[in-house]
Design an enzyme around this catalytic site. Structure first.
Site, PDB file in Angstrom:
ATOM      1  N   GLU A 169      33.397  30.438  26.435  1.00 30.24           N
ATOM      2  CA  GLU A 169      34.780  30.909  26.411  1.00 30.24           C
ATOM      3  C   GLU A 169      34.895  32.238  27.184  1.00 30.24           C
ATOM      4  O   GLU A 169      35.829  32.430  27.966  1.00 30.24           O
ATOM      5  CB  GLU A 169      35.165  31.088  24.964  1.00 30.24           C
ATOM      6  CG  GLU A 169      36.576  30.985  24.485  1.00 30.24           C
ATOM      7  CD  GLU A 169      37.426  29.818  24.868  1.00 30.24           C
ATOM      8  OE1 GLU A 169      38.585  30.103  25.206  1.00 30.24           O
ATOM      9  OE2 GLU A 169      36.999  28.670  24.809  1.00 30.24           O
ATOM     10  N   HIS A 226      30.755  29.862  13.218  1.00 27.18           N
ATOM     11  CA  HIS A 226      31.101  28.530  13.707  1.00 27.18           C
ATOM     12  C   HIS A 226      29.863  27.765  14.150  1.00 27.18           C
ATOM     13  O   HIS A 226      29.602  26.662  13.711  1.00 27.18           O
ATOM     14  CB  HIS A 226      32.090  28.601  14.869  1.00 27.18           C
ATOM     15  CG  HIS A 226      32.519  27.233  15.322  1.00 27.18           C
ATOM     16  ND1 HIS A 226      31.845  26.523  16.287  1.00 27.18           N
ATOM     17  CD2 HIS A 226      33.530  26.448  14.909  1.00 27.18           C
ATOM     18  CE1 HIS A 226      32.426  25.343  16.449  1.00 27.18           C
ATOM     19  NE2 HIS A 226      33.456  25.282  15.627  1.00 27.18           N
ATOM     20  N   GLU A 257      28.706  24.278  12.565  1.00 28.52           N
ATOM     21  CA  GLU A 257      28.423  23.262  13.565  1.00 28.52           C
ATOM     22  C   GLU A 257      26.975  23.249  14.058  1.00 28.52           C
ATOM     23  O   GLU A 257      26.621  22.374  14.840  1.00 28.52           O
ATOM     24  CB  GLU A 257      29.345  23.484  14.774  1.00 28.52           C
ATOM     25  CG  GLU A 257      30.809  23.507  14.420  1.00 28.52           C
ATOM     26  CD  GLU A 257      31.478  22.160  14.544  1.00 28.52           C
ATOM     27  OE1 GLU A 257      30.902  21.274  15.194  1.00 28.52           O
ATOM     28  OE2 GLU A 257      32.567  21.992  13.980  1.00 28.52           O
ATOM     29  N   VAL A 285      38.831  35.655  12.943  1.00 28.48           N
ATOM     30  CA  VAL A 285      39.957  35.224  12.122  1.00 28.48           C
ATOM     31  C   VAL A 285      39.453  34.346  10.987  1.00 28.48           C
ATOM     32  O   VAL A 285      38.373  33.772  11.061  1.00 28.48           O
ATOM     33  CB  VAL A 285      40.980  34.446  12.977  1.00 28.48           C
ATOM     34  CG1 VAL A 285      41.589  35.340  14.044  1.00 28.48           C
ATOM     35  CG2 VAL A 285      40.321  33.229  13.624  1.00 28.48           C
ATOM     36  N   HIS A 289      38.283  26.531   9.621  1.00 28.88           N
ATOM     37  CA  HIS A 289      36.923  26.427   9.080  1.00 28.88           C
ATOM     38  C   HIS A 289      36.804  27.211   7.775  1.00 28.88           C
ATOM     39  O   HIS A 289      36.192  26.746   6.813  1.00 28.88           O
ATOM     40  CB  HIS A 289      35.907  26.940  10.091  1.00 28.88           C
ATOM     41  CG  HIS A 289      35.628  25.972  11.188  1.00 28.88           C
ATOM     42  ND1 HIS A 289      35.287  24.661  10.955  1.00 28.88           N
ATOM     43  CD2 HIS A 289      35.619  26.123  12.537  1.00 28.88           C
ATOM     44  CE1 HIS A 289      35.082  24.045  12.108  1.00 28.88           C
ATOM     45  NE2 HIS A 289      35.288  24.909  13.079  1.00 28.88           N
TER      46      HIS A 289
END
Length: 342
Positions: A169, A226, A257, A285, A289
């Site tokens: 990203e 994550h 993940e 944030v 999830h």
């Protein structure tokens, strides 16, 4: 003035060398149970989601109270001036969460750099479109924010991402910014949150300070990241190492993940004599999830899994962006970027 693009990255590591897996663009809206202790109900999608939101999920979200959109400033004003600080985030359609996390970071940067006009850019077009359709609030994507800067005659552009790590990203952002190198006199891109060793230690201290009320010797405090299949997933193992080296043996890092997995986390916690487990997201944030995979009622949620092992579970729904110490880190990274222009 000589035009240039400056990219701040880890020493000895090219910006494009490591990656972070992109998450999904779905935004589910199942209500978090009231039976579990929940603090700060900030909800939003995951940081780097890219999958399509289904029609059913969108309809569900329309009936879900995400807060008052009018309380959040989209920071898309013109008349920017010659110096701009563009804050780039993945984004969220959950209004309260956007204000309490991303908005708080933007506010800290506004206070720290009065000579710069702080503006917002989101990378998720799905989020942007949904907020526009539901709340009639316009948020620029990165291209729109860059074009706005060009049209307003900005000469010095500082870009500060709110990304957690230097991954896919972040690299995509660097690539897009580089296409505008000739449009400004100077462009510089700040580093993501977890870049230097000092960053890891600062984040470790921030999360332990924020959860010290639970640190009673009988509680395991677990943070949910994550996770990604890319090399940058190593930030989670390194954060665990930093916490352990600082003496926080009852703090554990897991991922949704990747690894360490929930199973790894349950095994690690089980090696101690803990009676209670506190769960909190290791994300800027507290989104889908956090609210569902972590604190949800489904049998495969982290909360349910730890309860099945006999632990009392407390879920803290608070994104890292709410912590003043984390906001200060982003300010420091932006300051480092500005200093590099001199």
């Amino acid at each position: 003035m000589r035009k240039k693009l400056l990219v701040l990255a880890l020493a000895g590591c090219m910006v494009l060398a490591t990656g972070c897996g992109k998450d999904s663009d779905k935004e589910t809206t199942k209500e978090t149970t009231e039976e579990t202790t929940v603090e700060t109900t900030t909800e939003e999608v995951t940081e780097e989601d890219t999958e399509e939101v289904t029609e059913e999920e969108e309809e569900d979200e329309e009936n879900y109270n995400t807060g008052d959109a009018s309380l959040d400033d989209p920071l898309n004003q013109d008349e920017i001036g010659e110096s701009e600080l563009l804050v780039v985030s993945f984004g969220t359609s959950f209004n309260d969460s956007r204000r309490l996390t991303i908005g708080a970071i933007e506010g800290a940067l506004t206070d720290a750099f009065p000579d710069y006009s702080v503006r917002r850019g989101f990378t998720s077009q799905i989020i942007i479109d949904h907020v526009k359709d539901r709340d009639n609030v316009t948020i620029d994507n990165v291209t729109e924010a860059l074009d706005r800067a060009v049209d307003n005659g900005v000469k010095t552009l500082v870009v500060q991402p709110t990304h957690l790590m230097n991954g896919f990203e972040y690299n995509d952002l660097v690539d897009e910014i580089s296409q505008y190198a000739d449009a400004f006199d100077q462009i510089v891109i700040g580093e993501p949150l977890l870049t230097s060793e000092e960053d890891f230690e600062a984040v470790a201290k921030a999360i332990t300070e924020a959860t010290k009320e639970y640190d009673d010797g009988k509680t395991a405090i677990c943070f949910m990241g994550h996770g990604t299949e890319a090399d940058s997933n190593g930030v989670y193992a390194h954060m665990q190492e930093v916490l352990t080296n600082l003496g926080y043996d009852n703090y554990f890092i897991g991922t949704v993940e990747a690894v360490p997995s929930l199973e790894d986390l349950i095994k690690a916690v089980g090696e101690g004599e803990y009676e209670r487990v506190v769960l909190e997201p290791l994300m800027v944030v507290a989104g889908d999830h956090a609210n569902n995979d972590m604190a949800g009622d489904d049998e495969d949620s982290w909360k349910s899994a730890f309860e099945a092992e006999g632990y009392e579970v407390v879920c803290v729904l608070k994104g890292l962006g709410e912590f003043p110490e984390i906001q200060k880190l982003y300010v420091q990274h932006a300051q480092d970027a500005i200093d590099s222009l001199k």
